[in-house]
Scaffold this active site. Structure first.
Site, PDB file in Angstrom:
ATOM      1  N   ASP A  58      -3.985  31.570  30.328  1.00 46.03           N
ATOM      2  CA  ASP A  58      -5.018  30.957  29.493  1.00 46.03           C
ATOM      3  C   ASP A  58      -5.152  31.697  28.165  1.00 46.03           C
ATOM      4  O   ASP A  58      -5.972  31.325  27.321  1.00 46.03           O
ATOM      5  CB  ASP A  58      -6.356  30.830  30.230  1.00 46.03           C
ATOM      6  CG  ASP A  58      -6.914  32.166  30.653  1.00 46.03           C
ATOM      7  OD1 ASP A  58      -6.266  33.198  30.437  1.00 46.03           O
ATOM      8  OD2 ASP A  58      -8.029  32.171  31.224  1.00 46.03           O
ATOM      9  N   SER A  59      -4.299  32.710  27.952  1.00 52.55           N
ATOM     10  CA  SER A  59      -4.131  33.278  26.604  1.00 52.55           C
ATOM     11  C   SER A  59      -3.646  32.180  25.649  1.00 52.55           C
ATOM     12  O   SER A  59      -3.712  32.333  24.430  1.00 52.55           O
ATOM     13  CB  SER A  59      -3.138  34.448  26.630  1.00 52.55           C
ATOM     14  OG  SER A  59      -1.976  34.092  27.359  1.00 52.55           O
ATOM     15  N   ASP A  97      -2.460  29.627  35.181  1.00 58.57           N
ATOM     16  CA  ASP A  97      -3.855  30.080  35.229  1.00 58.57           C
ATOM     17  C   ASP A  97      -4.797  28.912  35.419  1.00 58.57           C
ATOM     18  O   ASP A  97      -4.605  27.854  34.792  1.00 58.57           O
ATOM     19  CB  ASP A  97      -4.228  30.714  33.872  1.00 58.57           C
ATOM     20  CG  ASP A  97      -4.084  32.213  33.858  1.00 58.57           C
ATOM     21  OD1 ASP A  97      -3.897  32.822  34.928  1.00 58.57           O
ATOM     22  OD2 ASP A  97      -4.166  32.785  32.742  1.00 58.57           O
ATOM     23  N   LYS A 127      -3.079  31.307  39.368  1.00 57.18           N
ATOM     24  CA  LYS A 127      -3.727  32.615  39.146  1.00 57.18           C
ATOM     25  C   LYS A 127      -5.199  32.398  38.811  1.00 57.18           C
ATOM     26  O   LYS A 127      -5.516  31.527  37.991  1.00 57.18           O
ATOM     27  CB  LYS A 127      -3.028  33.386  38.016  1.00 57.18           C
ATOM     28  CG  LYS A 127      -3.695  34.742  37.728  1.00 57.18           C
ATOM     29  CD  LYS A 127      -2.809  35.674  36.917  1.00 57.18           C
ATOM     30  CE  LYS A 127      -2.831  35.442  35.436  1.00 57.18           C
ATOM     31  NZ  LYS A 127      -4.162  35.571  34.797  1.00 57.18           N
ATOM     32  N   GLU A 129      -8.954  34.816  38.114  1.00 58.81           N
ATOM     33  CA  GLU A 129      -9.437  36.157  37.785  1.00 58.81           C
ATOM     34  C   GLU A 129     -10.597  36.565  38.690  1.00 58.81           C
ATOM     35  O   GLU A 129     -11.443  35.730  39.024  1.00 58.81           O
ATOM     36  CB  GLU A 129      -9.905  36.192  36.319  1.00 58.81           C
ATOM     37  CG  GLU A 129      -8.780  35.991  35.337  1.00 58.81           C
ATOM     38  CD  GLU A 129      -9.203  36.187  33.886  1.00 58.81           C
ATOM     39  OE1 GLU A 129     -10.377  36.545  33.640  1.00 58.81           O
ATOM     40  OE2 GLU A 129      -8.363  35.963  33.002  1.00 58.81           O
ATOM     41  N   GLU A 195      -4.684  44.443  34.959  1.00 56.94           N
ATOM     42  CA  GLU A 195      -4.725  44.502  33.490  1.00 56.94           C
ATOM     43  C   GLU A 195      -5.590  45.663  33.020  1.00 56.94           C
ATOM     44  O   GLU A 195      -6.736  45.823  33.455  1.00 56.94           O
ATOM     45  CB  GLU A 195      -5.262  43.177  32.931  1.00 56.94           C
ATOM     46  CG  GLU A 195      -5.296  43.180  31.399  1.00 56.94           C
ATOM     47  CD  GLU A 195      -5.409  41.802  30.770  1.00 56.94           C
ATOM     48  OE1 GLU A 195      -5.358  40.780  31.481  1.00 56.94           O
ATOM     49  OE2 GLU A 195      -5.541  41.758  29.526  1.00 56.94           O
TER      50      GLU A 195
HETATM   51  O1  KIV Z   1      -3.638  34.607  30.159  1.00 57.28           O
HETATM   52  C1  KIV Z   1      -2.747  35.481  30.195  1.00 57.28           C
HETATM   53  O2  KIV Z   1      -1.814  35.501  29.377  1.00 57.28           O
HETATM   54  C2  KIV Z   1      -2.829  36.496  31.228  1.00 57.28           C
HETATM   55  C3  KIV Z   1      -1.941  37.698  31.084  1.00 57.28           C
HETATM   56  C4  KIV Z   1      -2.480  38.570  30.028  1.00 57.28           C
HETATM   57  C5  KIV Z   1      -1.759  38.403  32.356  1.00 57.28           C
HETATM   58  O3  KIV Z   1      -3.603  36.384  32.127  1.00 57.28           O
END
Ligand code: KIV
Length: 278
Positions: A58-59, A97, A127, A129, A195
């Protein structure tokens, strides 16, 4: 895991990478790499380099959509990106994510969002969090047949609660990090991103628990590493660079130079030349 030379001379997996392949590498001590990817073309480039695992992170909120905060990206936006990545990923394992606000409220909301993501994108793993507080969600996903990668330590979706981008698990809070690690493992997570965690704590978590750890700003002793691909190639040229990222190329500068050369040649009338015409 069987591998062979790619056209560019890199060793690439000859078969679809499975979660069990990466778990087995914990025992053999063979480290593996994960990179973020957000579209078909970069996924194909990273797969050709032999990168074992691609994360539709989600970056994307920041590096693809230009939002100020990770929390602004929607499930719909993430699904479109993930579907493109899956189409380009070759044999790499694709993890997606779940974005902020699509899984925290209840187990039902979490399973519904994850199933939607997997069904429409083809991603192989989800994924989410959070450590102990997310253990019920991880258990619910696992019981629904959805493989889970957990994400503990610094969790960008909780940046406001964590009062900014700060290393987690230092000093006394190492115990909390290891407790999160125990909780996500017990709940059924099959791998975990660590992280911005002190290297010695990440090493302990890696040695103490059976699931693969994937570090980002967590030192050299995790089972795997992950980076946001823009950070490893300096895109954009003058963007913020986290301390934990190394740059292997200057793509931002090359892209700007290429665009400037194109613009100049169009203005001069030297592009297109004869060889570009029908
Ligand atoms: O969203 C993302 O890119 C991430 C990585 C930084 C692990 O969760």
């Amino acid at each position: 895991m069987a591998r062979q030379d790619s056209p560019r001379g890199y060793m690439v997996p000859t078969k679809q990478v499975r979660i069990s392949d990466l778990t087995a590498r914990k025992a053999s001590g063979e480290k593996w790499a994960m990179l973020t990817a957000y579209d078909y073309s970069t996924a194909a480039a990273f797969a050709e380099a032999g990168v074992e695992c691609l994360l539709v992170g989600d970056s994307a909120a920041n590096v693809v959509f230009g939002y100020d905060q990770t929390q602004q990206v929607s499930l719909e936006e993430m699904i479109f990106l993930a579907a493109g990545v899956v189409r380009g990923a070759g044999n790499a394992l694709v993890i997606a994510d779940l974005p902020f606000g699509t899984y925290e409220a209840s187990d039902e909301q979490c399973v519904k969002s994850a199933a939607e993501m997997m069904r429409r994108s083809g991603a192989a793993m989800i994924k989410i969090e959070g450590g102990r507080r997310m253990a019920p969600r991880i258990k619910a996903l696992t019981e629904a047949g959805i493989p889970v990668c957990a994400h503990i330590g610094f969790t960008p979706q909780s940046v406001n609660q964590l009062s900014g981008f700060k290393v987690q698990g230092r000093g006394d809070s190492a115990a909390q990090l290891l407790d999160d690690m125990a909780a996500v493992t017990e709940a059924g997570a099959e791998m975990v991103v660590l992280e911005m965690v002190p290297a010695d704590v990440a090493k302990q978590a890696t040695e103490q628990f059976p699931i693969p750890t994937i570090g980002i700003g967590a030192g050299p002793d995790t089972d795997a590493q992950v980076l946001v691909w823009h950070d490893m190639v300096a895109l954009p040229e003058h963007g913020h660079r986290p301390k934990f990222a190394k740059q292997w190329a200057q793509v931002g500068a090359s892209l700007t130079d290429a665009a400037a050369s194109y613009k100049r040649e169009v203005a001069e009338g030297t592009f297109p030349a004869e060889e570009h015409c029908f």
